[in-house]
Write a protein that holds these residues in place. Sequence first.
Motif, PDB file in Angstrom:
ATOM      1  N   GLY A 299       0.811  -1.208  -0.109  1.00 13.17           N
ATOM      2  CA  GLY A 299      -0.067   0.030  -0.124  1.00 13.17           C
ATOM      3  C   GLY A 299       0.901   1.276   0.203  1.00 13.17           C
ATOM      4  O   GLY A 299       2.186   1.185   0.019  1.00 13.17           O
ATOM      5  N   ASN A 300       0.370   2.220  -0.086  1.00  8.26           N
ATOM      6  CA  ASN A 300       0.995   3.728   0.177  1.00  8.26           C
ATOM      7  C   ASN A 300       0.895   4.468   1.201  1.00  8.26           C
ATOM      8  O   ASN A 300      -0.306   4.899   1.438  1.00  8.26           O
ATOM      9  N   VAL A 301       1.915   4.773   2.183  1.00  7.03           N
ATOM     10  CA  VAL A 301       1.630   5.451   3.223  1.00  7.03           C
ATOM     11  C   VAL A 301       1.393   6.915   2.990  1.00  7.03           C
ATOM     12  O   VAL A 301       1.304   7.686   3.870  1.00  7.03           O
ATOM     13  N   SER A 304      -2.525   6.881   1.893  1.00  6.88           N
ATOM     14  CA  SER A 304      -3.401   6.302   2.988  1.00  6.88           C
ATOM     15  C   SER A 304      -2.659   6.785   4.385  1.00  6.88           C
ATOM     16  O   SER A 304      -1.538   6.989   4.245  1.00  6.88           O
ATOM     17  N   VAL A 309      -2.219   1.317   6.104  1.00  8.23           N
ATOM     18  CA  VAL A 309      -1.544   0.190   5.296  1.00  8.23           C
ATOM     19  C   VAL A 309      -0.973  -0.900   6.344  1.00  8.23           C
ATOM     20  O   VAL A 309      -0.697  -1.901   5.727  1.00  8.23           O
ATOM     21  N   ASN A 312      -3.238  -3.340   6.825  1.00  7.54           N
ATOM     22  CA  ASN A 312      -4.437  -3.872   6.023  1.00  7.54           C
ATOM     23  C   ASN A 312      -4.151  -5.387   5.798  1.00  7.54           C
ATOM     24  O   ASN A 312      -3.074  -6.054   6.544  1.00  7.54           O
ATOM     25  N   SER A 315      -0.865  -6.787   4.539  1.00 13.57           N
ATOM     26  CA  SER A 315       0.386  -6.496   5.376  1.00 13.57           C
ATOM     27  C   SER A 315       0.215  -7.531   6.588  1.00 13.57           C
ATOM     28  O   SER A 315       1.221  -8.244   6.764  1.00 13.57           O
TER      29      SER A 315
END
Length: 348
Positions: A299-301, A304, A309, A312, A315
């Motif tokens: 994901g992209n911190v 989001s 992330v 999720n 992860s």
Amino acid sequence: MKRKIRTIKKAFSKTPKQLLALGVQRISFSAGKDLSFAYPPSIILEPTNACNLRCISCKKNSAGTQETGFMKVDDLKGLLNQAGKYLSSILFNGFGEPLLHPQFCEFLSLFHTRVPWVKVVFFTNGLLFTDKIIDSAIHNKVHEIIISIDSATAETYRKIRKNDFSILLRNIRMLNEAKKRHKTVLPLVKASFTIMEENRHEIEAFLKLLRSLDIEPGLIEAVNTKWGYGGRVPVPADLDKAYKACRVLFPDIDLGPVFSFVRKPYGPVCPLPFVPYVAWNGDLKVCCYMPLAADYPLGNVFESSFRQVWLNKKSRHVRSELLKKRFLPFCSDCMRAHKPLRTIRAYP
């Protein structure tokens, strides 16, 4: 006794939230279960994936074509606001040379002012040090700098890193002289050595060079063909030789972190996916070590929240599988799974 006293002092120097993050992670490892309220106590931040070298041993050779970029200061500020209070350490480098970032000194100042309790460490090839960067590292109390050397002679350095060994030695001395002028112990200056066919004969000479430069070994590991290296992978005897030489030349240092890729600090569970790797563009990646894992974003911190992330389904699945001792597909490419090196993992 001295080591016990240092451990006690270290514990009392941490904030309650740092202690909570460390304690929850230990419970998670002991119980073999990923906990939904766990925040990581350490993080890897990649300021850039650009590099000024193309070393024969580097995994960038096997990573294919990737977009090159630089982390933005405002993005990092937002991330520190979310996760900084739980952190005990930050490794500020990744798939590139951190000193190439034009705002590198600004980042160090940001760590010092926003999260002064965190130990900041970075790896570098050491060729881009300037007085400004050195003064910034000292003023902002960087805890540790690990310089990748991989050689004991100019000839071997040119073979592996294709650059001028004398510039590197000059910069190390410049760094040590600056520390003496400022009368400071920090940053600790260490050096790394990746053993490969081209330098395996220089292990002891490398350690003696460190003695002459008044620095310590920071990381010693074996090269991996999955990084793009085409030569012969060192045998366990090479690592054993390095370990024994370290014990003789550096009897007072803890060799656990130096040989961290052959010891298992948390038992059979690989700790790398439990240390978030945030790429320059905000992608949270499974692992900093293997090219395949680096291409598996969770994901992209920056788009989001970090918590969303980190917790999720993707992860948590990765961490849960490892805690159950079930390796992921790309784990087979890691040097930790390289069969000839399995016998080296039991160093005291």
